[in-house]
Write an enzyme that holds these catalytic residues in place. Structure first.
Site, PDB file in Angstrom:
ATOM      1  N   LYS A 204       0.833  -1.210   0.000  1.00  8.04           N
ATOM      2  CA  LYS A 204       0.000   0.000   0.000  1.00  8.04           C
ATOM      3  C   LYS A 204       0.873   1.267   0.000  1.00  8.04           C
ATOM      4  O   LYS A 204       0.625   2.225  -0.739  1.00  8.04           O
ATOM      5  CB  LYS A 204      -0.931  -0.021   1.214  1.00  8.04           C
ATOM      6  N   CYS A 258      -3.513  10.993   1.716  1.00  4.24           N
ATOM      7  CA  CYS A 258      -2.847   9.715   1.457  1.00  4.24           C
ATOM      8  C   CYS A 258      -1.478   9.885   0.827  1.00  4.24           C
ATOM      9  O   CYS A 258      -0.464   9.549   1.418  1.00  4.24           O
ATOM     10  CB  CYS A 258      -3.730   8.875   0.549  1.00  4.24           C
TER      11      CYS A 258
HETATM   12  N1  SAJ Z   1      -2.028  14.827  -8.612  1.00  3.11           N
HETATM   13  C1  SAJ Z   1      -1.190  15.573  -9.439  1.00  3.11           C
HETATM   14  N2  SAJ Z   1      -0.889  15.060 -10.684  1.00  3.11           N
HETATM   15  C2  SAJ Z   1      -1.386  13.867 -11.115  1.00  3.11           C
HETATM   16  C3  SAJ Z   1      -2.232  13.116 -10.253  1.00  3.11           C
HETATM   17  C4  SAJ Z   1      -2.537  13.630  -9.004  1.00  3.11           C
HETATM   18  O1  SAJ Z   1      -0.715  16.651  -9.091  1.00  3.11           O
HETATM   19  O2  SAJ Z   1      -1.079  13.494 -12.259  1.00  3.11           O
HETATM   20  C5  SAJ Z   1      -2.362  15.357  -7.273  1.00  3.11           C
HETATM   21  C6  SAJ Z   1      -3.854  15.627  -7.095  1.00  3.11           C
HETATM   22  O3  SAJ Z   1      -4.206  16.890  -7.589  1.00  3.11           O
HETATM   23  C7  SAJ Z   1      -3.995  15.520  -5.597  1.00  3.11           C
HETATM   24  C8  SAJ Z   1      -2.968  14.443  -5.226  1.00  3.11           C
HETATM   25  O4  SAJ Z   1      -2.088  14.359  -6.316  1.00  3.11           O
HETATM   26  O5  SAJ Z   1      -3.669  16.733  -4.966  1.00  3.11           O
HETATM   27  C9  SAJ Z   1      -3.535  13.080  -4.916  1.00  3.11           C
HETATM   28  O6  SAJ Z   1      -4.597  12.760  -5.795  1.00  3.11           O
HETATM   29  P1  SAJ Z   1      -4.813  11.323  -6.440  1.00  3.11           P
HETATM   30  O7  SAJ Z   1      -6.018  11.363  -7.279  1.00  3.11           O
HETATM   31  O8  SAJ Z   1      -3.572  10.864  -7.113  1.00  3.11           O
HETATM   32  O9  SAJ Z   1      -4.980  10.327  -5.196  1.00  3.11           O
HETATM   33  P2  SAJ Z   1      -5.895  10.324  -3.846  1.00  3.11           P
HETATM   34  O10 SAJ Z   1      -5.066  10.889  -2.730  1.00  3.11           O
HETATM   35  O11 SAJ Z   1      -7.243  10.871  -4.051  1.00  3.11           O
HETATM   36  O12 SAJ Z   1      -6.042   8.723  -3.640  1.00  3.11           O
HETATM   37  C10 SAJ Z   1      -4.870   7.909  -3.565  1.00  3.11           C
HETATM   38  C11 SAJ Z   1      -5.048   6.731  -4.528  1.00  3.11           C
HETATM   39  N3  SAJ Z   1      -3.773   6.052  -4.717  1.00  3.11           N
HETATM   40  C12 SAJ Z   1      -3.249   5.810  -5.942  1.00  3.11           C
HETATM   41  O13 SAJ Z   1      -3.776   6.183  -6.951  1.00  3.11           O
HETATM   42  C13 SAJ Z   1      -1.968   5.047  -5.972  1.00  3.11           C
HETATM   43  C14 SAJ Z   1      -6.101   5.777  -3.994  1.00  3.11           C
HETATM   44  O14 SAJ Z   1      -6.187   4.608  -4.797  1.00  3.11           O
HETATM   45  C15 SAJ Z   1      -5.782   5.371  -2.548  1.00  3.11           C
HETATM   46  O15 SAJ Z   1      -6.746   4.493  -1.999  1.00  3.11           O
HETATM   47  C16 SAJ Z   1      -5.762   6.648  -1.721  1.00  3.11           C
HETATM   48  O16 SAJ Z   1      -4.700   7.472  -2.225  1.00  3.11           O
HETATM   49  C17 SAJ Z   1      -5.531   6.265  -0.276  1.00  3.11           C
HETATM   50  O17 SAJ Z   1      -6.510   6.281   0.495  1.00  3.11           O
HETATM   51  O18 SAJ Z   1      -4.406   5.896   0.080  1.00  3.11           O
END
Ligand code: SAJ
Length: 401
Positions: A204, A258
């Site tokens: 994870k 996360c």
């Molecule tokens: N972000 C970027 N660029 C990207 C993708 C995301 O800047 O290309 C930023 C987003 O704007 C945001 C942050 O990253 O601020 C996180 O967003 P996210 O959509 O990547 O992830 P979370 O935090 O909503 O959810 C993540 C997920 N993990 C992965 O995709 C590996 C989810 O599957 C997990 O269950 C969750 O963390 C968790 O609870 O750990």
């Protein structure tokens, strides 16, 4: 079968509601009385698509009851927060206090043949610690099945991903893994993959660190491109046309509970080894500061040229597009910092109507009235907006591309 879910937040409540709708008798536990009362009325205290329907149906059918105390059950699921200690040191360390107190709270009810599952994202070794805490609190764990099954759902898509995602199950021994995997197979359509508890824990943390490192790469590139006057969005698209390149999106930093947290769980335990993972955290945090500096410089330039302070529209406050979740949001942090520096800010967040701290402005008004328009979050409302060519636009999230 009776399931007791400890922690009715972003993971516990959807899990409890889903299980109740699948026929399990669910006893949900939260230490906050208000949360318990809200759920027992069939309502929800968090925002997540479709969750209200699931909770309403579960409570109405009598299959889901919330309480402040655990009870006897066949299966216990711990879904409490695992934040980090904000110690002021260079490397934040994980705080598993909620996991320990949740474990202590179920100890009087755990009996032979029960399953105890830790779903909270946890540092390596926490599931074994859960077993230890149960033993210290009088539970004979010889015939109790104890396992980690990390939650993997994406906020905004929780109700589908809870069912469709593959799951990793890692027990403290083989029989715990098998028994726990069987339970998940009863409601998950994705594959349930079996391993040991430490591998499941690190898996994870690895998933979220992988994403953090890749976002850091995109963020670093965006700063390099800015120096050269190159459009990072065009560059990204061109590079991604290579069959083995897949660059993520640069933005204003990494938010949520996360991805900005979990990598520290690896770094704090592996200070000498986790160099890249740590650097990614530093790069992503720095990107937020870099954005603030860029906006302040643009405001200064405007003031010198026009002999008045600019009105600056901050477009988006949520931690990512098309949600209303402000937890650990870099966009909100940037907006607050600019307001505190006495800049004239028009905060915009189409997914939120009211906010206690400041007045949220409608996005069409903000665009009309602002001198500088800063895009912080790529919400769908911001795509294809018509913007006066004389206005200065800073698009940090690529929403106009
Ligand atoms: N972000 C970027 N660029 C990207 C993708 C995301 O800047 O290309 C930023 C987003 O704007 C945001 C942050 O990253 O601020 C996180 O967003 P996210 O959509 O990547 O992830 P979370 O935090 O909503 O959810 C993540 C997920 N993990 C992965 O995709 C590996 C989810 O599957 C997990 O269950 C969750 O963390 C968790 O609870 O750990």
């Amino acid at each position: 079968m009776k399931v007791c879910v400890i922690g009715l937040g972003y993971i516990g409540l959807p899990t409890a509601a889903l299980l109740a709708n699948r026929g399990y008798d669910v006893h949900g536990v939260d230490i906050v009385q208000d949360v318990v009362d809200t759920i027992n009325q069939g309502k929800i205290h968090i925002v997540e698509p479709d969750l209200d329907t699931f909770v309403h149906a579960a409570v109405n059918s009598g299959k889901l009851k919330a309480d402040t105390k655990p009870t006897k059950a066949d299966i216990f699921i711990i879904a409490v927060p695992t934040p980090f200690h904000k110690s002021g040191y260079d490397i934040p360390t994980p705080n598993i206090d909620y996991v320990i107190s949740a474990t202590k709270s179920i100890a009087p009810y755990v009996k032979e043949g029960n399953i105890v599952i830790l779903e909270s994202t946890s540092p390596v070794g926490t599931t074994e610690k859960v077993a230890e805490v149960l033993q210290e609190n009088g539970v004979n764990t010889d015939n109790v099945y104890i396992a980690h099954c990390p939650e993997r759902v994406l906020p905004g898509k929780i109700m589908t991903e809870l069912v469709e995602n593959d799951r990793i199950v890692g027990g403290i021994n083989k029989k715990s893994t098998k028994k726990t995997a069987e339970f998940y197979r009863s409601f998950v359509t994705g594959e349930v993959l079996e391993t040991d508890s430490k591998t499941a824990e690190l898996c994870k943390l690895t998933e979220n660190s992988f994403r953090d490192v890749n976002i850091a790469f995109a963020n670093e590139l965006s700063i390099i491109c800015d120096k050269y006057g190159i459009d990072v969005w065009e560059l990204r698209e061109l590079a991604n046309r290579h069959p083995r390149v897949n660059i993520l999106y640069p933005g204003v930093g990494v938010g949520g509970h996360c991805i900005a947290v979990d990598p520290w769980f690896i770094v704090s335990d592996n200070k000498d080894e986790a160099k890249l993972i740590k650097t990614a955290r530093v790069v992503n945090n720095y990107k937020t500061e870099w954005v603030i500096e860029k906006i302040k410089n643009e405001a200064l330039k405007f003031e010198m040229e026009n002999k008045k302070k600019p009105k600056i529209a901050c477009m988006g406050l949520a931690f990512k597009p098309d949600i209303d979740d402000l937890r650990e949001s870099p966009a909100l942090y940037i907006t607050r910092r600019l307001i505190n520096e006495n800049l004239d800010i028009l905060p915009v967040e189409p997914n939120i109507e009211k906010f206690d701290e400041f007045r949220i402005i409608d996005y069409t008004n903000a665009i009309h009235n602002a001198d500088i328009i800063v895009f912080l979050v790529a919400h769908k409302e911001f795509k294809n907006l018509e913007i006066d060519k004389n206005k200065k636009v800073l698009d940090f999230c690529g929403v106009l591309k």
